[in-house]
Design a protein around this motif. Structure first.
Motif, PDB file in Angstrom:
ATOM      1  N   PRO A 147       0.850  -1.117   0.155  1.00 42.88           N
ATOM      2  CA  PRO A 147      -0.207   0.040  -0.084  1.00 42.88           C
ATOM      3  C   PRO A 147       1.081   1.079   0.105  1.00 42.88           C
ATOM      4  N   GLU A 148      -0.032   2.727  -0.331  1.00 47.44           N
ATOM      5  CA  GLU A 148       0.933   3.648   0.230  1.00 47.44           C
ATOM      6  C   GLU A 148       0.801   4.257   0.937  1.00 47.44           C
ATOM      7  N   ILE A 149       1.601   3.821   1.575  1.00 45.97           N
ATOM      8  CA  ILE A 149       1.856   4.369   2.970  1.00 45.97           C
ATOM      9  C   ILE A 149       3.595   3.864   3.750  1.00 45.97           C
ATOM     10  N   PRO A 150       4.258   4.371   4.742  1.00 50.76           N
ATOM     11  CA  PRO A 150       4.634   3.966   5.661  1.00 50.76           C
ATOM     12  C   PRO A 150       4.852   2.153   5.818  1.00 50.76           C
ATOM     13  N   VAL A 151       5.860   1.654   5.448  1.00 50.76           N
ATOM     14  CA  VAL A 151       5.968  -0.415   5.827  1.00 50.76           C
ATOM     15  C   VAL A 151       7.032  -0.328   5.905  1.00 50.76           C
ATOM     16  N   LEU A 152       6.994  -1.195   7.351  1.00 51.68           N
ATOM     17  CA  LEU A 152       8.564  -1.267   7.786  1.00 51.68           C
ATOM     18  C   LEU A 152       8.293  -3.253   7.725  1.00 51.68           C
ATOM     19  N   LEU A 153       9.264  -3.794   6.890  1.00 49.14           N
ATOM     20  CA  LEU A 153       9.172  -5.040   7.016  1.00 49.14           C
ATOM     21  C   LEU A 153      10.312  -5.727   7.888  1.00 49.14           C
ATOM     22  N   LEU A 154      10.161  -6.634   9.058  1.00 51.83           N
ATOM     23  CA  LEU A 154      10.938  -7.100   9.957  1.00 51.83           C
ATOM     24  C   LEU A 154      10.788  -8.279   9.974  1.00 51.83           C
ATOM     25  N   HIS A 155      12.268  -9.241   9.879  1.00 55.52           N
ATOM     26  CA  HIS A 155      12.970 -10.437   9.321  1.00 55.52           C
ATOM     27  C   HIS A 155      13.711 -10.596  10.188  1.00 55.52           C
ATOM     28  N   GLY A 156      13.921 -12.053  10.031  1.00 56.11           N
ATOM     29  CA  GLY A 156      15.372 -13.023  10.390  1.00 56.11           C
ATOM     30  C   GLY A 156      16.629 -13.521   9.594  1.00 56.11           C
ATOM     31  N   ASP A 157      17.251 -13.280  10.007  1.00 56.60           N
ATOM     32  CA  ASP A 157      17.918 -13.806   8.535  1.00 56.60           C
ATOM     33  C   ASP A 157      18.397 -15.359   8.438  1.00 56.60           C
ATOM     34  N   ARG A 289      -6.942   4.272  -1.071  1.00 56.40           N
ATOM     35  CA  ARG A 289      -6.220   2.660  -0.743  1.00 56.40           C
ATOM     36  C   ARG A 289      -6.145   1.673  -2.133  1.00 56.40           C
ATOM     37  N   GLY A 290      -4.822   1.616  -2.129  1.00 60.44           N
ATOM     38  CA  GLY A 290      -5.022   0.289  -3.387  1.00 60.44           C
ATOM     39  C   GLY A 290      -4.104   0.915  -4.951  1.00 60.44           C
ATOM     40  N   CYS A 291      -4.535  -0.094  -5.706  1.00 61.26           N
ATOM     41  CA  CYS A 291      -3.739   0.465  -7.084  1.00 61.26           C
ATOM     42  C   CYS A 291      -4.168   2.087  -7.623  1.00 61.26           C
ATOM     43  N   GLU A 292      -5.225   1.678  -7.430  1.00 59.27           N
ATOM     44  CA  GLU A 292      -6.079   2.907  -8.129  1.00 59.27           C
ATOM     45  C   GLU A 292      -6.095   4.171  -7.445  1.00 59.27           C
ATOM     46  N   GLY A 293      -5.078   4.052  -6.019  1.00 56.22           N
ATOM     47  CA  GLY A 293      -5.432   4.845  -5.102  1.00 56.22           C
ATOM     48  C   GLY A 293      -4.637   6.690  -5.780  1.00 56.22           C
ATOM     49  N   GLY A 294      -4.227   7.204  -4.169  1.00 56.09           N
ATOM     50  CA  GLY A 294      -3.620   8.612  -4.368  1.00 56.09           C
ATOM     51  C   GLY A 294      -3.970   9.532  -3.333  1.00 56.09           C
ATOM     52  N   TYR A 295      -3.562  10.541  -3.554  1.00 56.20           N
ATOM     53  CA  TYR A 295      -3.925  12.398  -2.972  1.00 56.20           C
ATOM     54  C   TYR A 295      -4.781  12.770  -3.334  1.00 56.20           C
ATOM     55  N   TRP A 296      -5.578  13.730  -3.345  1.00 57.21           N
ATOM     56  CA  TRP A 296      -6.814  15.345  -3.578  1.00 57.21           C
ATOM     57  C   TRP A 296      -7.237  15.789  -2.551  1.00 57.21           C
TER      58      TRP A 296
END
Length: 357
Positions: A147-157, A289-296
Motif C-alpha cells: 500500500p501507499e503508506i510507510p511500511v516496515l518489513l521485519l525478518h530474521g536472516d 488506498r490500493g492500485c487506483e489510490g492517491g491524494y486530492w
C-alpha cells in the motif's frame, strides 16, 4: 479473546497486531506491555475466535496514528487489509512469501524454528492454548503490491519457515518500504531473542508516523569557516514540502500518488509520505488506498491558506524560545506574519499570483 494493553498517559497511537499460525493474543503480552510503556495502545484480536475487520480493530483509536502489524500469516492478512483500510503505517514480520525450506518434524523442532528466546520457548512449551503443527498449513497468496503508506518489513536472516530473500527483494522494489533484517533471527521475530531490538525499531517507526522523532540520513557537513544559523524567519522543509505538494495537486486538478508528486517536485519520497498522512489527518487532503489510490485536496484550493498548512504540520505559525516575553514586538511580529499567511492560499501559488501586502 482480544487482548489490549494501554499506556498510563494519553496514547500516542493505536497498534493492532494480527497473530500468525498456532498463536493467540496472549503470546504477545511482553510486546504489548513494552509498547504501552512507550505510549502506544496495543490491541491483539483473536483471529480464530473473532476475526473482525479493521474498523473494529481501530474503533478506539480516535485521531491518533493507526499502525497495523502482522506476523506470519497475520502479516499477509494485515497487508491485504491495509490496501483497502485507513491505516497510517504497516509492519510486516516474518512474512511468508515463499515455502519453508523444511517443515518442523515435531514439537521441539517447531519451537526451535519459531524462537531462540529461552523465556519464550518455555512459555510456548507450557502454553495449553497454543496450537502445534500449524506451520505445515499453507498460506494465502500475497497481494501484488504494498500500500501507499510507510511500511516496515521485519525478518530474521535465519528464518527457515519464511525465507528472507523474497522479503528483502519486496522492500527494495518499493521506495516507501524499509526492511530490517536481524542476524540469526528466526520466524517469530517479535518474540525472538532480539525482541527488544525489534520492539525498539517498531517504536521508532511509530514515532515517525505519529509526528514524533524523525531520524534523518547521515550526511557529511560541508566545510565552512562560518557557522550557519537559522534566519529570524525560517521556512522548514516540512512546510516547504507540504505547500509544494498541495500546489502540485491544485495545478494538476487530478488525484496523484506520492511517487508522482515526489518526482515532479523533487521531494524525498519518505518525507512526503509521512507529511501526506499529517495533511490527511488535518483534513487538507483526502486519500484512496490500493492500485487506483492517491491524494486530492479535501476542499477547494482557494480555501486552503498557508497559515492553515503550517498549523497542521508544525502546530503554530510562529514560535519563540522559552524565555521570550509573551507580548511586545515579537508577539506583534507573529500576529503580522499569521495575518499575512491567512490571506495567501494554495490557489494563489498554483496560479503564480503574488499576494498583495
Amino acid at each position: 479473546m482480544t487482548r489490549t494493553w494501554v499506556p498510563d498517559s494519553a496514547s500516542r497511537g493505536h497498534v493492532v497486531v494480527l497473530h500468525g499460525r498456532g498463536e493467540h493474543p496472549g503470546v504477545y503480552e511482553r510486546f504489548g506491555r513494552r509498547l504501552a510503556v512507550d505510549g502506544y495502545t496495543v490491541v491483539v484480536p483473536d483471529l480464530a475466535a473473532e476475526p473482525g475487520e479493521p474498523a473494529a480493530w481501530f474503533a478506539d483509536a480516535g485521531d491518533t496514528a493507526r499502525i497495523l502489524v502482522g506476523t506470519d500469516t497475520g502479516a499477509l492478512r494485515a497487508w491485504e487489509a491495509a490496501l483497502s483500510s485507513s491505516v497510517d503505517g504497516l509492519v510486516l514480520a516474518g512474512t511468508p512469501l515463499s515455502a519453508a525450506t523444511e517443515a518442523p518434524a515435531g514439537r521441539d523442532e517447531e519451537i526451535s524454528a519459531r524462537t531462540s528466546c529461552p523465556i519464550h520457548r518455555e512459555r510456548l512449551d507450557a502454553d495449553p492454548d497454543f496450537r502445534w503443527g500449524e506451520l505445515d498449513a499453507g498460506t494465502s497468496v500475497p497481494p501484488r503490491g504494498l500500500p501507499e503508506i510507510p511500511v516496515l518489513l521485519l525478518h530474521g536472516d535465519g528464518d527457515a519457515i519464511a525465507p528472507v530473500d523474497p522479503v528483502t527483494r519486496l522492500g527494495a522494489a518499493h521506495p516507501q518500504a524499509t526492511a530490517a533484517v536481524f542476524k540469526d533471527g528466526v520466524h517469530d521475530i517479535l518474540n525472538d531473542k532480539v525482541h527488544r531490538s525489534v520492539a525498539a525499531r517498531i517504536v521508532l517507526f511509530c514515532e515517525e508516523i505519529a509526528k514524533g522523532a524523525v531520524v534523518l540520513p547521515e550526511v557529511t557537513a560541508a566545510k565552512s569557516s562560518r557557522v550557519r544559523r537559522a534566519a529570524p524567519v525560517h521556512i522548514s522543509a516540512r512546510v516547504d514540502y507540504s505547500v509544494r505538494a498541495l500546489t502540485e495537486l491544485a495545478r494538476s486538478g487530478r488525484q496523484q500518488t506520492c511517487e508522482s508528486m515526489a518526482r515532479t517536485q523533487g521531494i524525498p519520497l519518505n518525507s512526503l509520505v509521512n507529511l501526506m498522512v499529517e495533511l490527511r489527518r488535518g483534513r487538507l487532503v483526502n486519500s484512496q488506498r490500493g492500485c487506483e489510490g492517491g491524494y486530492w485536496p479535501a476542499k477547494p484550493a482557494e480555501e486552503i491558506t498557508l497559515a492553515e498548512v503550517i498549523r497542521v504540520v508544525e502546530g503554530s505559525v510562529t514560535s519563540r524560545h522559552d524565555d521570550a516575553p509573551q507580548d511586545g514586538v515579537w508577539a506583534r511580529l507573529g500576529g503580522t506574519v499569521a495575518e499575512f499567511l491567512d490571506h495567501v492560499t494554495i490557489a494563489d501559488l498554483a496560479a503564480d499570483r503574488t499576494p498583495v501586502a
